[in-house]
Write an enzyme that holds these catalytic residues in place. Structure first.
Site, PDB file in Angstrom:
ATOM      1  NE  ARG A   1      37.289  36.155  49.545  1.00  0.00           N
ATOM      2  CZ  ARG A   1      37.022  36.227  48.254  1.00  0.00           C
ATOM      3  NH1 ARG A   1      37.638  37.114  47.205  1.00  0.00           N
ATOM      4  NH2 ARG A   1      36.331  34.874  47.902  1.00  0.00           N
TER       5      ARG A   1
ATOM      6  NE  ARG B   1      35.819  39.942  44.626  1.00  0.00           N
ATOM      7  CZ  ARG B   1      35.860  38.699  44.614  1.00  0.00           C
ATOM      8  NH1 ARG B   1      34.530  38.060  44.813  1.00  0.00           N
ATOM      9  NH2 ARG B   1      37.014  38.012  44.633  1.00  0.00           N
TER      10      ARG B   1
HETATM   11  C1  LIG Z   1      41.733  31.961  41.295  1.00  0.00           C
HETATM   12  C2  LIG Z   1      40.609  32.866  41.377  1.00  0.00           C
HETATM   13  C3  LIG Z   1      39.403  32.474  42.009  1.00  0.00           C
HETATM   14  C4  LIG Z   1      38.117  33.294  41.956  1.00  0.00           C
HETATM   15  N1  LIG Z   1      37.072  32.523  42.164  1.00  0.00           N
HETATM   16  C5  LIG Z   1      35.920  33.401  42.487  1.00  0.00           C
HETATM   17  C6  LIG Z   1      34.635  33.036  42.806  1.00  0.00           C
HETATM   18  O1  LIG Z   1      34.837  31.759  43.163  1.00  0.00           O
HETATM   19  N2  LIG Z   1      33.665  33.774  42.885  1.00  0.00           N
HETATM   20  C7  LIG Z   1      33.915  35.092  42.549  1.00  0.00           C
HETATM   21  O2  LIG Z   1      32.711  35.796  42.502  1.00  0.00           O
HETATM   22  N3  LIG Z   1      34.940  35.763  41.966  1.00  0.00           N
HETATM   23  C8  LIG Z   1      35.982  34.864  42.119  1.00  0.00           C
HETATM   24  N4  LIG Z   1      37.274  35.430  41.628  1.00  0.00           N
HETATM   25  C9  LIG Z   1      37.317  36.862  40.844  1.00  0.00           C
HETATM   26  C10 LIG Z   1      36.752  36.909  39.490  1.00  0.00           C
HETATM   27  O3  LIG Z   1      37.423  35.466  38.946  1.00  0.00           O
HETATM   28  C11 LIG Z   1      37.077  37.930  39.027  1.00  0.00           C
HETATM   29  O4  LIG Z   1      36.941  39.175  39.555  1.00  0.00           O
HETATM   30  C12 LIG Z   1      36.350  37.815  37.525  1.00  0.00           C
HETATM   31  O5  LIG Z   1      36.287  36.815  36.908  1.00  0.00           O
HETATM   32  C13 LIG Z   1      36.801  39.084  36.437  1.00  0.00           C
HETATM   33  O6  LIG Z   1      36.090  38.941  35.432  1.00  0.00           O
HETATM   34  P1  LIG Z   1      36.286  39.984  34.271  1.00  0.00           P
HETATM   35  O7  LIG Z   1      35.421  39.769  33.078  1.00  0.00           O
HETATM   36  O8  LIG Z   1      36.235  41.504  35.046  1.00  0.00           O
HETATM   37  O9  LIG Z   1      37.826  39.966  33.763  1.00  0.00           O
HETATM   38  P2  LIG Z   1      38.619  38.824  33.231  1.00  0.00           P
HETATM   39  O10 LIG Z   1      38.026  37.659  33.505  1.00  0.00           O
HETATM   40  O11 LIG Z   1      39.995  39.089  33.924  1.00  0.00           O
HETATM   41  O12 LIG Z   1      38.891  39.084  31.812  1.00  0.00           O
HETATM   42  C14 LIG Z   1      39.687  40.281  31.336  1.00  0.00           C
HETATM   43  C15 LIG Z   1      39.534  40.126  29.985  1.00  0.00           C
HETATM   44  O13 LIG Z   1      40.348  41.378  29.370  1.00  0.00           O
HETATM   45  C16 LIG Z   1      41.001  41.231  28.297  1.00  0.00           C
HETATM   46  N5  LIG Z   1      42.271  42.000  28.427  1.00  0.00           N
HETATM   47  C17 LIG Z   1      42.642  42.606  29.374  1.00  0.00           C
HETATM   48  N6  LIG Z   1      43.436  43.558  29.012  1.00  0.00           N
HETATM   49  C18 LIG Z   1      43.604  43.743  27.689  1.00  0.00           C
HETATM   50  C19 LIG Z   1      44.147  44.583  26.708  1.00  0.00           C
HETATM   51  N7  LIG Z   1      45.013  45.573  27.154  1.00  0.00           N
HETATM   52  N8  LIG Z   1      43.737  44.342  25.557  1.00  0.00           N
HETATM   53  C20 LIG Z   1      42.765  43.588  24.915  1.00  0.00           C
HETATM   54  N9  LIG Z   1      42.271  42.615  26.076  1.00  0.00           N
HETATM   55  C21 LIG Z   1      42.558  42.928  27.158  1.00  0.00           C
HETATM   56  C22 LIG Z   1      41.802  39.682  28.733  1.00  0.00           C
HETATM   57  O14 LIG Z   1      42.325  38.958  27.484  1.00  0.00           O
HETATM   58  C23 LIG Z   1      40.338  39.011  29.254  1.00  0.00           C
HETATM   59  O15 LIG Z   1      39.583  38.616  28.180  1.00  0.00           O
HETATM   60  C24 LIG Z   1      38.307  34.877  41.625  1.00  0.00           C
HETATM   61  C25 LIG Z   1      39.516  34.955  41.338  1.00  0.00           C
HETATM   62  C26 LIG Z   1      40.629  34.258  40.983  1.00  0.00           C
HETATM   63  C27 LIG Z   1      41.960  34.778  40.833  1.00  0.00           C
END
Ligand SMILES: Cc1cc2nc3c(=O)[nH]c(=O)nc-3n(C[C@H](O)[C@H](O)[C@H](O)COP(=O)(O)OP(=O)(O)OC[C@H]3O[C@@H](n4cnc5c(N)ncnc54)[C@H](O)[C@@H]3O)c2cc1C
Length: 637
Positions: free
Chosen positions: A330, A435
């Site tokens: 990327r 990444r």
């Molecule tokens: C459009 C898009 C497509 C993608 N496609 C891919 C893919 O195909 N393959 C891949 O590997 N990755 C992909 N990614 C990256 C991947 O989706 C994310 O990095 C990953 O889903 C993050 O997961 P997470 O559980 O760390 O956080 P998130 O899914 O962002 O979850 C964060 C959680 O924390 C909570 N939260 C945040 N702040 C607070 C707070 N202060 N208080 C209480 N709760 C809070 C939110 O409510 C949520 O529940 C993509 C990203 C995007 C934007």
């Protein structure tokens, strides 16, 4: 601040297994005596909550959305990596590990990355057992496709909705535990502070986003899985609620923040089309399996793409990077697209776009096959752009998408604060300076399903805990601070909206700390951000009150944190005297305009420690020691 990475000894292949054996266990009957707070219900937090509850711990889970399954992870499109080698094309755990380390431009910890590659296969088995509808070949085997930075096909997918399907799996497991009473779910809560007692993380303070009430929650350990901070740029592909607040407040309580300037720009997003746009849309990297990226050879060519003959097109990724072609990683693909646009070869009304063309693939495979692979993405594109991508090439441009920086964690995923664990995109751990596609889902689920269940047990079993309840003075103090901050925001009653400030901040960070950076620009940006921050606290307007559902107030708190955090990003970018992965400082580049690393002086994780209001943060280094891979210039040619 002590940065003890807790990397186990021994051969790379057996480090994790040995470490698991060395970790103390919590007796099954004692697990129910422990309370664990998990903040976040994306793939990292959802899988962690479900797994910890399954083990018998009492879990309290928090999220901003009305339902845990609306976490940003649901947006993930293209897939999840694992080295099952089903296509028999030469993949292995070692190759996945090596591709990921190299993809991150050798700025990640090799032991963590090896563990990630190792447990990736377990994730696929686990998710299949949950019933995730991964795409399959005719004979029933799970299908794989290619993603950037790899020459094998190792990406498992469920059309362009992989995140949604995986999140439904984690959510189902989570809700099973909610049903059993083992998880207590707190939706519509925003964590606004971390509470420390005797130096240990012992709870959080949250705001109930419906009633405005400030609540205290105590526990024996706190797990943050709160996602990335890409929305600091205002326009990004992230969910609108993604934010840095939980991580930043933990930083202010003493957690080290690692590599904040490592932010990923994704090459294939729908280009910006106006000043008042509030969101950017990703076109999954999977599309580069079959789509070919090109620009007209002649700058300023006014013709429609269909009218430009083959010999007047420049398939620049295939030309510059013949080995990886359209599947260059990327950071590299984004910068190449930017160079084309800077040279006047960009297309579309703004000149800030390149083509992603499926004509060859449709001719080779037929439209039905392309529709089967990417149908929902093509439909999404057509709805937004009002052009049929089966007939006219898509227009794409790089946009901010993911953040590799995050809270510093050791091998156990524990931050510099004892008892505060950080998972998924919120930590810095596995992706170095860039990444690779399909590895964020892999990391989030590795952390939640397979790492934290072991490592948190080791911490709980070997730590002495005093009795702490929500009545403790540390909770009173944190609640009072939070309440005072909310009231201060509401008192300002200025003239500019929160969104207006956020947009201005985003413009500055994109301009000076985006795809290309200079010392002069970064220094200028620090001053500009400070000015916006100053004005924000005097002139922001927040309608409504504290005691009801007030999204302006929620956003104001997040933007206030971004306005401080942005300075940390700029400082970090200035401190890294090299170019690596996504961090491209124009002063450090090769003759071919590729990133020029300085392994002698810069082979480290940069970790920042909060030093107090108005003071420059303290800088620490975790040296990166590579025992098993050889550092090399990253080449995709
Ligand atoms: C459009 C898009 C497509 C993608 N496609 C891919 C893919 O195909 N393959 C891949 O590997 N990755 C992909 N990614 C990256 C991947 O989706 C994310 O990095 C990953 O889903 C993050 O997961 P997470 O559980 O760390 O956080 P998130 O899914 O962002 O979850 C964060 C959680 O924390 C909570 N939260 C945040 N702040 C607070 C707070 N202060 N208080 C209480 N709760 C809070 C939110 O409510 C949520 O529940 C993509 C990203 C995007 C934007």
């Amino acid at each position: 601040m002590q940065l003890e990475a807790q990397i186990p000894g021994g051969p790379l292949e057996t480090k994790w297994e040995r470490h698991r054996v060395d970790l103390k266990l919590v007796n099954p009957a004692n697990k129910r005596k422990f309370e664990i707070i998990v903040v976040g219900t994306g793939l990292a937090g959802g899988s962690a909550s479900a797994s910890l509850a399954e083990l018998g711990y009492n879990v309290k889970t928090f999220c901003i959305q009305d339902s845990p399954r609306r976490a940003h992870s649901i947006a993930a499109q293209g897939g999840i990596n694992a080295a099952k080698n089903y296509p028999n094309d030469g993949d292995s755990i070692w190759r996945l590990f090596h591709d990921t380390i190299k993809g991150g431009d050798f700025r990640a910890r090799e032991t963590n990355v090896y563990r990630l590659a190792l447990v990736a296969n377990l994730i696929i088995d686990h998710c299949v057992a949950q019933g995730i509808p991964f795409a399959r070949e005719y004979g029933g085997l799970l299908a794989n496709r290619s993603f950037g930075g790899a020459q094998v096909s190792r990406t498992f997918y469920a059309r362009g909705q992989t995140g949604q399907q995986l999140l439904l799996g984690a959510y189902s497991s989570l809700m099973r535990q909610v049903g059993r009473g083992q998880v207590k779910m707190f939706p519509r809560r925003e964590m606004l502070d971390l509470v420390l007692v005797d130096g240990q993380a012992r709870g959080i303070v949250v705001r109930n986003l419906i009633t405005g009430e400030i609540e205290r929650h105590a526990a024996h350990a706190v797990v943050l899985a709160t996602g990335g901070y890409g929305n600091v740029y205002y326009l990004s592909t992230n969910g609108m609620a993604s934010n840095v607040t939980a991580a930043y407040r933990a930083y202010k309580r003493g957690a080290g923040f690692a590599n904040p300037c490592f932010t990923q720009i994704h090459p294939t997003c729908i280009p910006l089309h106006g000043d008042y746009q509030s969101k950017l849309t990703l076109m999954s990297e999977s599309l580069r399996n079959d789509g070919r990226v090109w620009v007209p050879k002649n700058p300023g060519d006014p013709r429609r793409p269909e009218d430009i003959p083959e010999n007047e097109r420049d398939y620049f990724l295939e030309r510059i990077y013949p080995s990886f072609g359209n599947l260059a990683p990327r950071d590299i693909a984004s910068r190449a697209a930017k160079r084309m646009c800077d040279a006047g070869k960009g297309v579309g009304p703004t000149g800030l776009a390149v083509y992603l063309d499926f004509a060859d693939a449709i001719q080779r495979l037929g439209q039905a096959e392309i529709e089967a692979r990417y149908g929902n993405l093509f439909q999404m594109y057509e709805k937004i752009v009002a052009e049929n991508p089966y007939k006219t090439p898509m227009m794409i441009y790089p946009a901010i998408h993911y953040t590799m920086g995050g809270l510093w964690v050791d091998y156990n995923l524990m931050s510099t604060i004892p008892g505060l664990f950080v998972l998924g995109e919120a930590n810095f751990s596995d992706h170095g300076a860039n990444r690779l596609g399909a590895s964020a889902l892999m990391q989030g689920l590795a952390d939640g399903y397979f790492v934290i269940p072991d490592t948190i047990g080791g911490y709980l079993a070997s730590t002495r805990f005093g009795e702490v309840t929500e009545g403790h003075p540390a909770f009173q103090e944190a609640e009072a601070d939070t309440d005072a901050r909310v009231k201060k925001l509401l008192r300002i009653q200025g003239k500019r909206t929160v969104q207006d400030f956020h947009r201005e901040l985003g413009h500055i960070i994109w301009e000076y700390c985006g795809m290309s950076r200079t010392d002069e620009g970064l220094t200028k940006a620090r001053k500009l951000v400070a000015d916006v921050r100053g004005e924000f606290w005097e002139n922001v307007t927040i309608p409504g009150s504290q005691a009801d559902f007030n999204q302006s107030l929620e956003n104001a708190g997040r933007v206030a944190d971004y306005l401080e955090f942005a300075d940390l990003m700029l400082l970090d970018a200035l401190a890294r005297r090299e170019s690596c992965g996504c961090h491209f400082n124009e002063a450090f580049q090769t003759e071919d305009n590729e990133a020029l690393r300085d392994d002698k002086h810069m082979c480290h994780v940069a970790v920042w420690e909060y030093a107090g209001e108005g003071k420059e943060p303290l800088f620490h280094k975790e040296p990166l020691v590579f025992e098993f891979v050889q550092l090399a210039t990253r080449s995709y040619k």
